[in-house]
Design an enzyme around this catalytic site. Structure first.
Site, PDB file in Angstrom:
ATOM      1  N   GLU A 191       5.791  -2.181  12.996  1.00 24.14           N
ATOM      2  CA  GLU A 191       4.859  -1.688  12.157  1.00 24.14           C
ATOM      3  C   GLU A 191       3.441  -1.967  12.349  1.00 24.14           C
ATOM      4  OE1 GLU A 191       2.484   0.990   9.320  1.00 24.14           O
ATOM      5  OE2 GLU A 191       4.508   0.757   9.517  1.00 24.14           O
ATOM      6  N   GLU A 192       2.801  -3.490  13.007  1.00 23.14           N
ATOM      7  CA  GLU A 192       2.034  -3.169  13.332  1.00 23.14           C
ATOM      8  C   GLU A 192       1.297  -4.432  14.737  1.00 23.14           C
ATOM      9  OE1 GLU A 192       0.405  -2.619  10.888  1.00 23.14           O
ATOM     10  OE2 GLU A 192       0.953  -3.446   9.108  1.00 23.14           O
TER      11      GLU A 192
ATOM     12  N   SER B 247      -4.434   4.688   1.321  1.00 23.16           N
ATOM     13  CA  SER B 247      -3.569   3.796   2.349  1.00 23.16           C
ATOM     14  C   SER B 247      -5.088   2.795   2.764  1.00 23.16           C
ATOM     15  CB  SER B 247      -2.892   3.952   3.664  1.00 23.16           C
ATOM     16  OG  SER B 247      -2.642   2.939   4.795  1.00 23.16           O
TER      17      SER B 247
ATOM     18  N   ASP C  57       7.342   3.341  -1.445  1.00 26.96           N
ATOM     19  CA  ASP C  57       6.512   3.533   0.071  1.00 26.96           C
ATOM     20  C   ASP C  57       6.533   1.885   0.157  1.00 26.96           C
ATOM     21  OD1 ASP C  57       4.500   2.063   2.015  1.00 26.96           O
ATOM     22  OD2 ASP C  57       2.956   3.285   0.418  1.00 26.96           O
TER      23      ASP C  57
ATOM     24  N   HIS D  54       5.112   6.069   2.411  1.00 26.09           N
ATOM     25  CA  HIS D  54       3.910   6.136   2.586  1.00 26.09           C
ATOM     26  C   HIS D  54       3.234   7.278   2.732  1.00 26.09           C
ATOM     27  CE1 HIS D  54       0.009   2.984   2.813  1.00 26.09           C
ATOM     28  NE2 HIS D  54       0.041   3.831   3.870  1.00 26.09           N
TER      29      HIS D  54
END
Length: 742
Positions: free
Chosen positions: A202-203, A611, A685, A717
């Site tokens: 994800e990051e 978000s 989410d 999400h």
């Protein structure tokens, strides 16, 4: 002017001469209704269709919408062309080869449709959970027959081996013999070889990209990450709408546990290894010089494939090292170290290698992204770009021509242009695209021409052919937006906001087409405002929702706060260790400047976002009195509730920065809510957990504050179900009507 856009451009020029496009036509324009926004058969066309123009596989000729090759110099049909190879590239007789191998025809056709290249004229396909492999003209081999789930399936560049992850273990298969080799046998739910965990994909490596193993060029070695999640805390997302009938009945919920490290918690620990299938040997890279919680954020090989090239960062990303590793010993040499002069260090692109072993390196050490030419050992040879040019991405490097092409801007951050610069530093960067707007370029093989996909706030997307100096040679015909004139389209106006401290921000306004300057109109802001994520661009907007709002008498405002300006890391770092604080001041200054006009109503200002935009919306309503309405979707309402790698990049850890976390918290300021707040969230989410909205709702209730909330079961999400999406848009409009159009 090119034929495709001349009528449309004349219409836009006429409109803009007396104000935003559509004002003159407003009296006779058709109504834009909420049904148009909701889509389906009532959708409006404000986008049009640009033709699909691509370079032929020979890199010389062009093909328009898949047609015959065209000579770019003359525009005539080319004497010859080269069909682009089909990605899977199976031959017709492969069907017979598969059938001869014992595959029934239906299965064989399915395999051929799913085939992917595997090097050396070979193909592979996955059917169910098992793999098939064949070489052109030869028999097919079923490589696996276990029916066990396989992830991240890849072929080595030569096709000699296949790799995949099974049960947490990285497995390599010899495609000739069918023999398997698992690089380890302790893979599990906690220990992952060759596949990323949730937070790394994800990051760090990119949402949806779980790949954590990479072959070198000759297929003799594969680098991989080993991630140990044993100390990472579990988080359980609840599926309230159980649609899988194998899970008993809908009256039971389905827990969906996941490993999710929240800010300040333990991350997965990482090791980096290199597997050599010919020797069945793993060499671990020596990472002992780095902290135990360091992040491995990029992995690759030198062009020769004999050394590993990887990037390491500390947990909170205040430094980054570019390193080599010896494949035989695992010994590590650091060749570059970047330290944070402006908040944090972003994950950087891997080196672009040159034939002499040197490389081009995109760096932000000056606060603006620049291109540096570095020696193989990391020493600086020269800096190729300088202010006011800010680099975005490398487009092409041609050593023979001594040229580098790249995208970026030269001071106007809402634009995107194509530039060129001399590789040897003998000439400075030069901009090739001319009109203000957003350009995306694709060069021919020789760099003689380039295709320019261009748009601006006043020009819908078009594709042009340009010569090497940027002169437009022709524009390719497409389909103009159908409904601009009939429905009174209004183009955004770009302008500059001057903040209280003198900082200038890029912003845009869409004013009502029938605006009466003597009447005060409500202001609606759509925001994201996350780090280095600008939402205002000099590009064509086809939003029916925006056009609907302006026709209801609403002024639509967008602004790039300084940390989301695209102006460089030095500007982005304004948010460091206090997410939301400076961003809100910038939004307030934009509202104040717009509301200084007699036609703007400062008592009726609303904003929305999803978000990070949801975070900003709720933060604004709890930390400012400038907003009457906020619609906040899936926001982080206390940064201690979000994941480690993203949050700590911008906020440090909660342990090291408790004051910043308190200052940035929406939940902690619930008692200060001003205006009407509508909270939206998907119940499934896995990114920004529903926990955020529930904790904020609880804090608002305890503070005696009225608010509204809508949850979307099964949504993650983002709300993907069309019926739920229509429901959400109707709810948003009813809320805007009730609180801004009173």
């Amino acid at each position: 002017m090119p034929p495709r856009s001349c009528i449309l451009a004349l219409c836009l020029v006429s409109c803009l001469a007396s104000g935003p496009c559509g004002q003159q036509a407003a009296a006779g324009a058709k109504a834009i209704t909420l049904e148009h926004v909701l889509g389906g058969s009532t959708s409006l066309d404000f986008r049009g269709r640009a033709p699909r123009v691509r370079w032929d596989a020979d890199g010389v000729n062009l093909r328009v919408d898949g047609g015959e090759p065209i000579d770019p110099g003359t525009g005539a049909k080319a004497a010859s062309g080269t069909e682009a190879p089909v990605t899977a590239a199976p031959h017709a007789d492969d069907l017979a080869a598969l059938v001869a191998s014992g595959v029934d025809q239906a299965e064989a056709r399915l395999l051929l449709r799913r085939a992917r290249p595997a090097g050396a004229g070979a193909s592979y396909a996955q059917r169910g959970e098992d793999l098939w492999f064949w070489k052109r003209g030869g028999p097919a081999r079923r490589l696996t027959d276990d029916g066990v789930s396989k992830r991240i399936v890849q072929a080595s560049p030569t096709g000699r081996h296949m790799s995949f992850v099974r049960g947490g273990n990285l497995v390599l298969i010899d495609t000739a013999s069918g023999e398997e080799w698992s690089v380890a046998d302790d893979g599990s739910g906690d220990v992952l070889y060759g596949v990323l965990d949730w937070v790394y994909q994800e990051e760090v490596y990119g949402r949806g990209d779980y790949r954590a193993h990479w072959w070198n060029g000759d297929g003799s070695a594969v680098a991989f990450l080993r991630l140990d999640q044993a100390k990472v805390k579990d988080f359980v997302v609840i599926d309230f709408i159980v649609r899988d009938k194998s899970l008993d009945e809908e009256r039971h919920v389905r827990p969906m546990p996941m490993k999710y490290p929240k800010a300040g918690d333990d991350n997965p620990t990482v090791k980096l290894g290199v597997a050599r299938p010919a020797e069945r040997r793993v060499q671990w890279v020596d990472l002992t010089r780095f902290p135990g919680d360091a992040l491995v954020v990029h992995v690759g090989f030198t062009p020769s494939g004999d050394r590993l090239v990887f990037q390491v960062q500390d947990r909170v990303q205040t430094w980054l090292e570019l390193c080599y590793a010896d494949l035989a010993s695992g010994a590590v040499t650091t060749i570059l170290r970047a330290s944070a002069a402006h908040g944090w260090v972003n994950r950087l692109d891997q080196p672009h290698w040159l034939t002499d072993g040197s490389f081009l390196w995109l760096t932000e050490r000056t606060g603006k992204k620049t291109i540096e030419h570095r020696e193989a050992d990391g020493g600086l040879r020269r800096v190729l770009t300088a202010a006011p040019v800010v680099v975005s991405d490398l487009v092409r490097v041609d050593e023979e021509q001594n040229r580098v092409w790249f995208s970026g801007h030269d001071g106007r951050a809402v634009d995107r242009h194509l530039f060129t610069v001399a590789l040897d530093g003998s000439a400075p960067a030069r901009r090739l695209t001319r009109e203000s707007g957003t350009h995306s370029a694709s060069l021919d093989a020789a760099g003689t021409f380039f295709l320019d996909t261009f748009s601006s706030v006043t020009v819908p997307t078009q594709v042009r052919l340009c010569d090497g100096d940027g002169k437009v040679l022709r524009t390719f015909e497409g389909t103009p937006p159908r409904d601009l004139a009939a429905y009174g389209y209004v183009a955004p106006e770009l302008f500059t906001v001057t903040c209280r401290d003198g900082c200038e921000l890029d912003a845009s306004l869409v004013k009502p087409s029938a605006m009466d300057p003597s009447v005060k109109h409500p202001i609606w802001i759509e925001t994201y405002s996350g780090p280095d994520a600008p939402s205002v661009r000099n590009a064509w907007s086809a939003s029916t929702w925006t056009q609907f709002l302006q026709r209801q008498g609403i002024v639509v405002l967008q602004v790039n706060v300084r940390s989301a300006s695209g102006k460089g890391q030095d500007a982005t770092a304004a948010c460091y260790e206090r997410l939301g604080v400076q961003e809100l001041m910038d939004l307030e200054d934009a509202v104040a400047q717009v509301c200084a006009n007699p036609w703007a109503d400062g008592e009726r200002v609303g904003l929305t976002g999803w978000s990070f935009g949801g975070t900003m919306t709720a933060f604004a309503l709890t930390h400012s009195r400038a907003f009457a309405l906020g619609i906040a979707g899936a926001g982080v309402y206390d940064w201690r509730l979000y994941d480690t790698i993203y949050t700590e990049r911008y906020m440090n850890t909660p342990q090291a920065n408790p004051a910043g976390y308190a200052q940035s918290s929406v939940i902690g300021a619930a008692k200060d809510l001003h205006g009407h707040l509508l909270l939206l969230h998907g119940t499934d989410d896995d990114n920004v957990h529903l926990q955020n909205t529930m904790q904020l709702a609880y804090a608002l209730q305890r503070a005696g504050k009225d608010f509204a909330m809508m949850l979307y079961p099964t949504a993650m999400h983002g709300v993907r179900d069309p019926s739920q999406g229509r429901h959400m848009r109707r709810l948003m409009w009813k809320t805007i009507e009730a609180h801004l159009l009173r």
